[in-house]
Design a protein around this motif. Sequence first.
Motif, PDB file in Angstrom:
ATOM      1  N   ASP A  40       0.844  -1.190   0.000  1.00 41.46           N
ATOM      2  CA  ASP A  40       0.000   0.000   0.000  1.00 41.46           C
ATOM      3  C   ASP A  40       0.881   1.242   0.000  1.00 41.46           C
ATOM      4  OD1 ASP A  40      -2.590  -1.068  -0.006  1.00 41.46           O
ATOM      5  OD2 ASP A  40      -2.430  -1.567   2.114  1.00 41.46           O
ATOM      6  N   GLN A  41       0.541   2.200  -0.864  1.00 39.92           N
ATOM      7  CA  GLN A  41       1.275   3.459  -0.915  1.00 39.92           C
ATOM      8  C   GLN A  41       0.555   4.468  -0.021  1.00 39.92           C
ATOM      9  OE1 GLN A  41       4.207   3.712  -2.646  1.00 39.92           O
ATOM     10  NE2 GLN A  41       3.923   1.528  -3.043  1.00 39.92           N
ATOM     11  N   VAL A  42       1.140   4.733   1.128  1.00 43.17           N
ATOM     12  CA  VAL A  42       0.460   5.576   2.114  1.00 43.17           C
ATOM     13  C   VAL A  42       0.335   7.018   1.643  1.00 43.17           C
ATOM     14  CG1 VAL A  42       1.147   4.131   4.049  1.00 43.17           C
ATOM     15  CG2 VAL A  42       2.650   5.995   3.310  1.00 43.17           C
ATOM     16  N   HIS A  43       1.143   7.416   0.649  1.00 39.87           N
ATOM     17  CA  HIS A  43       1.097   8.794   0.170  1.00 39.87           C
ATOM     18  C   HIS A  43       0.182   8.954  -1.041  1.00 39.87           C
ATOM     19  CE1 HIS A  43       4.334   6.773  -2.115  1.00 39.87           C
ATOM     20  NE2 HIS A  43       3.857   7.474  -3.121  1.00 39.87           N
ATOM     21  N   SER A  44      -0.547   7.880  -1.416  1.00 43.04           N
ATOM     22  CA  SER A  44      -1.383   7.911  -2.615  1.00 43.04           C
ATOM     23  C   SER A  44      -2.808   8.344  -2.297  1.00 43.04           C
ATOM     24  CB  SER A  44      -1.408   6.535  -3.278  1.00 43.04           C
ATOM     25  OG  SER A  44      -2.316   6.517  -4.362  1.00 43.04           O
ATOM     26  N   PHE A 138     -15.471  12.175   2.251  1.00 47.22           N
ATOM     27  CA  PHE A 138     -14.176  12.512   1.664  1.00 47.22           C
ATOM     28  C   PHE A 138     -13.556  13.655   2.466  1.00 47.22           C
ATOM     29  CE2 PHE A 138     -11.256  14.068  -1.637  1.00 47.22           C
ATOM     30  CZ  PHE A 138     -10.727  12.863  -2.079  1.00 47.22           C
ATOM     31  N   PRO A 139     -12.252  13.581   2.780  1.00 44.69           N
ATOM     32  CA  PRO A 139     -11.635  14.579   3.664  1.00 44.69           C
ATOM     33  C   PRO A 139     -11.516  15.955   3.020  1.00 44.69           C
ATOM     34  CG  PRO A 139      -9.969  13.121   2.760  1.00 44.69           C
ATOM     35  CD  PRO A 139     -11.292  12.543   2.353  1.00 44.69           C
ATOM     36  N   GLU A 140     -11.373  16.968   3.859  1.00 45.78           N
ATOM     37  CA  GLU A 140     -11.124  18.322   3.380  1.00 45.78           C
ATOM     38  C   GLU A 140      -9.738  18.396   2.743  1.00 45.78           C
ATOM     39  OE1 GLU A 140     -13.131  20.991   3.320  1.00 45.78           O
ATOM     40  OE2 GLU A 140     -14.741  19.687   4.045  1.00 45.78           O
ATOM     41  N   LEU A 141      -9.600  19.250   1.739  1.00 47.01           N
ATOM     42  CA  LEU A 141      -8.324  19.394   1.047  1.00 47.01           C
ATOM     43  C   LEU A 141      -7.396  20.333   1.816  1.00 47.01           C
ATOM     44  CD1 LEU A 141      -9.595  19.753  -2.647  1.00 47.01           C
ATOM     45  CD2 LEU A 141      -9.174  17.672  -1.317  1.00 47.01           C
ATOM     46  N   VAL A 142      -6.104  20.026   1.769  1.00 42.77           N
ATOM     47  CA  VAL A 142      -5.099  20.865   2.430  1.00 42.77           C
ATOM     48  C   VAL A 142      -4.117  21.372   1.375  1.00 42.77           C
ATOM     49  CG1 VAL A 142      -5.320  19.677   4.632  1.00 42.77           C
ATOM     50  CG2 VAL A 142      -3.660  18.851   2.965  1.00 42.77           C
ATOM     51  N   PRO A 143      -3.525  22.573   1.579  1.00 46.04           N
ATOM     52  CA  PRO A 143      -2.707  23.192   0.531  1.00 46.04           C
ATOM     53  C   PRO A 143      -1.232  22.803   0.584  1.00 46.04           C
ATOM     54  CG  PRO A 143      -3.064  24.748   2.307  1.00 46.04           C
ATOM     55  CD  PRO A 143      -3.812  23.501   2.694  1.00 46.04           C
ATOM     56  N   THR A 144      -0.621  22.788  -0.597  1.00 44.11           N
ATOM     57  CA  THR A 144       0.829  22.673  -0.757  1.00 44.11           C
ATOM     58  C   THR A 144       1.263  23.779  -1.711  1.00 44.11           C
ATOM     59  OG1 THR A 144       0.820  20.267  -0.464  1.00 44.11           O
ATOM     60  CG2 THR A 144       2.737  21.229  -1.549  1.00 44.11           C
ATOM     61  N   THR A 145       2.194  24.621  -1.288  1.00 43.35           N
ATOM     62  CA  THR A 145       2.654  25.735  -2.116  1.00 43.35           C
ATOM     63  C   THR A 145       3.850  25.308  -2.957  1.00 43.35           C
ATOM     64  OG1 THR A 145       1.892  27.360  -0.497  1.00 43.35           O
ATOM     65  CG2 THR A 145       3.528  28.099  -2.097  1.00 43.35           C
ATOM     66  N   LEU A 146       3.789  25.607  -4.256  1.00 37.80           N
ATOM     67  CA  LEU A 146       4.867  25.259  -5.178  1.00 37.80           C
ATOM     68  C   LEU A 146       5.368  26.512  -5.885  1.00 37.80           C
ATOM     69  CD1 LEU A 146       3.359  22.093  -6.935  1.00 37.80           C
ATOM     70  CD2 LEU A 146       4.908  22.139  -4.970  1.00 37.80           C
ATOM     71  N   HIS A 147       6.682  26.614  -6.033  1.00 37.57           N
ATOM     72  CA  HIS A 147       7.302  27.688  -6.810  1.00 37.57           C
ATOM     73  C   HIS A 147       7.992  27.050  -8.013  1.00 37.57           C
ATOM     74  CE1 HIS A 147       6.586  30.817  -3.760  1.00 37.57           C
ATOM     75  NE2 HIS A 147       6.816  29.851  -2.879  1.00 37.57           N
ATOM     76  N   LEU A 148       7.507  27.393  -9.206  1.00 37.70           N
ATOM     77  CA  LEU A 148       8.008  26.784 -10.433  1.00 37.70           C
ATOM     78  C   LEU A 148       8.769  27.798 -11.267  1.00 37.70           C
ATOM     79  CD1 LEU A 148       4.833  24.799 -11.569  1.00 37.70           C
ATOM     80  CD2 LEU A 148       6.629  24.064 -10.011  1.00 37.70           C
ATOM     81  N   VAL A 160       3.517  18.788 -12.412  1.00 39.44           N
ATOM     82  CA  VAL A 160       3.107  18.673 -11.012  1.00 39.44           C
ATOM     83  C   VAL A 160       2.420  17.319 -10.880  1.00 39.44           C
ATOM     84  CG1 VAL A 160       1.636  19.586  -9.196  1.00 39.44           C
ATOM     85  CG2 VAL A 160       2.867  21.159 -10.702  1.00 39.44           C
ATOM     86  N   ALA A 161       3.061  16.389 -10.174  1.00 34.25           N
ATOM     87  CA  ALA A 161       2.529  15.031 -10.030  1.00 34.25           C
ATOM     88  C   ALA A 161       1.766  14.905  -8.718  1.00 34.25           C
ATOM     89  CB  ALA A 161       3.663  14.010 -10.075  1.00 34.25           C
ATOM     90  N   ILE A 162       0.566  14.327  -8.792  1.00 32.13           N
ATOM     91  CA  ILE A 162      -0.269  14.088  -7.615  1.00 32.13           C
ATOM     92  C   ILE A 162      -0.408  12.580  -7.470  1.00 32.13           C
ATOM     93  CG2 ILE A 162      -2.511  14.485  -6.538  1.00 32.13           C
ATOM     94  CD1 ILE A 162      -2.759  17.005  -8.264  1.00 32.13           C
ATOM     95  N   ALA A 163       0.171  12.019  -6.425  1.00 33.14           N
ATOM     96  CA  ALA A 163       0.256  10.566  -6.269  1.00 33.14           C
ATOM     97  C   ALA A 163      -1.125   9.924  -6.284  1.00 33.14           C
ATOM     98  CB  ALA A 163       0.973  10.220  -4.964  1.00 33.14           C
ATOM     99  N   SER A 189       4.573  16.475  -6.059  1.00 27.48           N
ATOM    100  CA  SER A 189       5.978  16.674  -6.423  1.00 27.48           C
ATOM    101  C   SER A 189       6.083  17.371  -7.772  1.00 27.48           C
ATOM    102  CB  SER A 189       6.719  15.332  -6.462  1.00 27.48           C
ATOM    103  OG  SER A 189       6.090  14.437  -7.365  1.00 27.48           O
ATOM    104  N   VAL A 190       7.253  17.965  -8.022  1.00 30.98           N
ATOM    105  CA  VAL A 190       7.542  18.652  -9.280  1.00 30.98           C
ATOM    106  C   VAL A 190       8.671  17.907  -9.977  1.00 30.98           C
ATOM    107  CG1 VAL A 190       8.276  20.816 -10.351  1.00 30.98           C
ATOM    108  CG2 VAL A 190       6.827  20.860  -8.312  1.00 30.98           C
ATOM    109  N   ARG A 191       8.546  17.737 -11.287  1.00 28.45           N
ATOM    110  CA  ARG A 191       9.544  16.978 -12.034  1.00 28.45           C
ATOM    111  C   ARG A 191       9.638  17.516 -13.461  1.00 28.45           C
ATOM    112  NH1 ARG A 191       5.496  11.774 -12.578  1.00 28.45           N
ATOM    113  NH2 ARG A 191       4.381  12.533 -14.423  1.00 28.45           N
ATOM    114  N   GLU A 192      10.568  16.952 -14.224  1.00 28.73           N
ATOM    115  CA  GLU A 192      10.660  17.252 -15.649  1.00 28.73           C
ATOM    116  C   GLU A 192       9.420  16.691 -16.357  1.00 28.73           C
ATOM    117  OE1 GLU A 192      13.043  19.018 -17.327  1.00 28.73           O
ATOM    118  OE2 GLU A 192      13.766  19.519 -15.316  1.00 28.73           O
TER     119      GLU A 192
END
Length: 247
Positions: A40-44, A138-148, A160-163, A189-192
Amino acid sequence: GLGSRRDVTATHVPGTTLGALAVPGLLPAGCKLVDTPGMDQVHSLAKYLPANELKMLQPRRALKGRTFRISPGKSVLLGGLARIDVVSQERGATLYLTPWISDEVACYMGKTEGVAERRQKHLGKRLSPPTAKSGPTFPELVPTTLHLQGSEWIRSTRDVAIAGLGWVGVGVSGAAELTVWTPPGVKVSVREPLARSLAKDMERPGLGAALGEAMVEEKRVPRRTPAEKGPRKGQTMPAAKEQGGAV
């Protein structure tokens, strides 16, 4: 796992393989393929959905990106599962967001102001998954700030990948700040970029479809024939030909 006839079977639910199972007939002679228990992927994001709704996240056909032309102060909802706010863009210009997710996940673009209320209003209905059955829990959404930092806007330069959901290509020239909203613990996460190209047609604001050629055709007024237009000024229409009697 393996079926009763030693056929390979697959499931969207992790953890169904109970031990190491040899899978015959898939590799050349002298090679062995062994199916081992998954984890199980706990971050998915998948951990927040029931098994029947996980199917909605799995693409049933080739993925096609949906591109949104978006500016600061606007947001894109990925079903009721996640949300991306465009907070700022270095040059004040627009940028392009291209979600690469299952086409069963409805998308919405609109102003950031009031977007949380609109999501709640349509959650489990026009914005799904989650469905009406699982939406209330379904749970409330929480924010993640990204600088690209991107090099051009005519194609995606960052992902921007969302597991557990997919990824969103970002086409931007210069620096941009995004806020990505997901359920707690979901990895962002941020990737190429995996796919640089934008969609051929831009998506409309709201819960709409792409502005493709099909929609243009629907709105196009059919060209009228000269007879339908009637005579021009100072011109008379020729009399109809007789066919078996007077007309």
